[in-house]
Design a protein around this motif. Structure first.
Motif, short mmCIF file in Angstrom:
data_model
loop_
_atom_site.label_atom_id
_atom_site.label_comp_id
_atom_site.label_asym_id
_atom_site.label_seq_id
_atom_site.Cartn_x
_atom_site.Cartn_y
_atom_site.Cartn_z
N GLN A 61 -5.69 93.07 9.68
CA GLN A 61 -5.50 91.63 9.64
C GLN A 61 -4.03 91.32 9.37
N LEU A 62 -3.39 90.59 10.29
CA LEU A 62 -2.01 90.16 10.14
C LEU A 62 -1.97 88.66 9.88
N ASP A 63 -0.78 88.16 9.57
CA ASP A 63 -0.59 86.72 9.40
C ASP A 63 -0.07 86.16 10.72
N PRO A 64 -0.86 85.37 11.43
CA PRO A 64 -0.43 84.88 12.76
C PRO A 64 0.77 83.95 12.69
N ARG A 65 1.12 83.47 11.49
CA ARG A 65 2.26 82.56 11.36
C ARG A 65 3.60 83.30 11.29
N ASN A 66 3.54 84.61 11.03
CA ASN A 66 4.78 85.36 10.77
C ASN A 66 5.22 86.24 11.93
N GLY A 67 4.60 86.09 13.09
CA GLY A 67 5.06 86.81 14.26
C GLY A 67 4.72 88.29 14.26
N PRO A 68 5.33 89.04 15.18
CA PRO A 68 5.04 90.47 15.32
C PRO A 68 5.42 91.25 14.06
N PRO A 69 4.63 92.26 13.72
CA PRO A 69 4.96 93.08 12.55
C PRO A 69 6.03 94.12 12.91
N LYS A 70 6.62 94.69 11.87
CA LYS A 70 7.53 95.81 12.04
C LYS A 70 6.83 97.05 11.51
N ALA A 71 6.73 98.07 12.36
CA ALA A 71 5.97 99.27 11.99
C ALA A 71 6.89 100.37 11.47
N GLY A 72 6.46 101.03 10.41
CA GLY A 72 7.16 102.20 9.93
C GLY A 72 6.66 103.43 10.68
N ALA A 73 7.35 104.54 10.51
CA ALA A 73 6.96 105.77 11.20
C ALA A 73 5.58 106.25 10.78
N ASP A 74 5.14 105.85 9.59
CA ASP A 74 3.83 106.26 9.09
C ASP A 74 2.72 105.30 9.52
N GLY A 75 3.07 104.28 10.32
CA GLY A 75 2.08 103.32 10.78
C GLY A 75 1.96 102.09 9.91
N SER A 76 2.71 102.04 8.80
CA SER A 76 2.66 100.86 7.93
C SER A 76 3.21 99.64 8.66
N LEU A 77 2.63 98.49 8.40
CA LEU A 77 3.00 97.25 9.08
C LEU A 77 3.52 96.23 8.07
N ARG A 78 4.69 95.68 8.37
CA ARG A 78 5.29 94.66 7.50
C ARG A 78 5.60 93.41 8.32
N GLN A 79 5.36 92.28 7.71
CA GLN A 79 5.78 90.99 8.26
C GLN A 79 6.73 90.38 7.23
N GLY A 80 7.99 90.26 7.62
CA GLY A 80 8.99 89.89 6.64
C GLY A 80 9.18 91.05 5.67
N ASP A 81 9.13 90.78 4.40
CA ASP A 81 9.26 91.83 3.38
C ASP A 81 7.91 92.25 2.83
N GLN A 82 6.85 91.75 3.40
CA GLN A 82 5.52 92.01 2.85
C GLN A 82 4.76 93.05 3.65
N LEU A 83 4.19 94.03 2.95
CA LEU A 83 3.33 95.03 3.58
C LEU A 83 1.97 94.38 3.83
N VAL A 84 1.58 94.33 5.11
CA VAL A 84 0.34 93.62 5.45
C VAL A 84 -0.77 94.56 5.93
N GLY A 85 -0.47 95.82 6.11
CA GLY A 85 -1.50 96.77 6.55
C GLY A 85 -0.87 98.02 7.12
N ALA A 86 -1.70 98.84 7.73
CA ALA A 86 -1.21 100.08 8.33
C ALA A 86 -2.16 100.49 9.45
#
Length: 240
Positions: free
Chosen positions: A128-153
């Motif tokens: 589950q992502l936040d649709p208001r914050n646009g595309p997530p940024k993925a880390g090499a381990d699959g972690s997903l961040r929107q802005g500075d917040q970790l939102v999932g993996a």
């Protein structure tokens, strides 16, 4: 004389199955995340001693573990797996494993596969992502961040398709047993903005197709020869 017919027939059945897998591989040479199907055949021996006869088995399918080439797309919702692991998606038939990382975010913020199925995290829950914050940024381990917040993996799973596996769609595989999430492996990761191409080699598959065609023709010739021999024997015995 009948043995030669049975051996030739078993060979043609095996060749037909090999032909089906080659046709499927060629048809999916451009399918993202597709892994080619191979067939392993074994001899089936009937009888013992000098009267034993070897037949060709119908074969067991297996999945090629070769990696497809990586293509950079620049799309933040495209993901490719680096190493031996699989994505998991939730489908009407249950959890399905795939290497197809063409994802998107729907209006509710759910990360979805190209076929509209929820992508799962390592715990087997939809991401589950936040649709208001646009595309997530993925880390090499699959972690997903929107802005500075970790939102999932994105979940990465160890998975062995085994023999005679069941496909779902083009690139999906239905697991026979529950797959295990990858933990603490430095050789497995996610590349954002990339996709893994099919690992099918069309030139190699066409070469195999020619070999199968020739083998089928040779087997057909053997059947015709066996039929002719049987006819001659019948005529000889019938004239006495």
């Amino acid at each position: 004389m009948q043995d030669s017919l049975y051996v030739a027939l078993s060979s043609q059945i095996a060749l037909e199955r090999r032909l089906d897998t080659i046709a499927d591989n060629v048809a999916n040479a451009s399918t993202i995340g597709f892994r080619a199907t191979g067939v392993k055949f074994e001899d089936v021996v009937s009888g013992t001693g000098p009267k034993s006869v070897s037949f060709a088995s119908s074969g067991n399918t297996y999945l090629s573990n070769a990696h497809g080439s990586m293509t950079e797309t620049g799309n933040p919702f495209d993901f490719a797996i680096q190493g031996d692991a699989w994505f998991a998606i939730e489908t009407p038939v249950g959890t399905v494993m795939t290497r197809d990382g063409r994802f998107s975010m729907n209006d509710a913020g759910e990360l979805m596969s190209i076929e509209g199925h929820p992508v799962l995290d390592s715990g087997g829950a939809p991401i589950q992502l936040d649709p208001r914050n646009g595309p997530p940024k993925a880390g090499a381990d699959g972690s997903l961040r929107q802005g500075d917040q970790l939102v999932g993996a994105i979940g990465l799973y160890d998975f062995d398709p085994g023999q005679n596996f069941v496909r779902y769609g083009n690139s999906g595989i239905v697991p026979a047993r529950t797959p295990e999430p990858v933990t603490d492996r430095s050789d497995v990761g996610v590349a954002q903005g990339f996709l893994e191409e099919s690992n099918v080699n069309p030139v190699l598959e066409m070469t195999r197709l020619i070999m199968v065609q020739r083998a089928f023709e040779n087997t057909a010739a053997l059947i015709r020869q066996a039929d002719a021999t049987t006819d001659d024997a019948i005529k000889t015995l019938g004239s006495k």
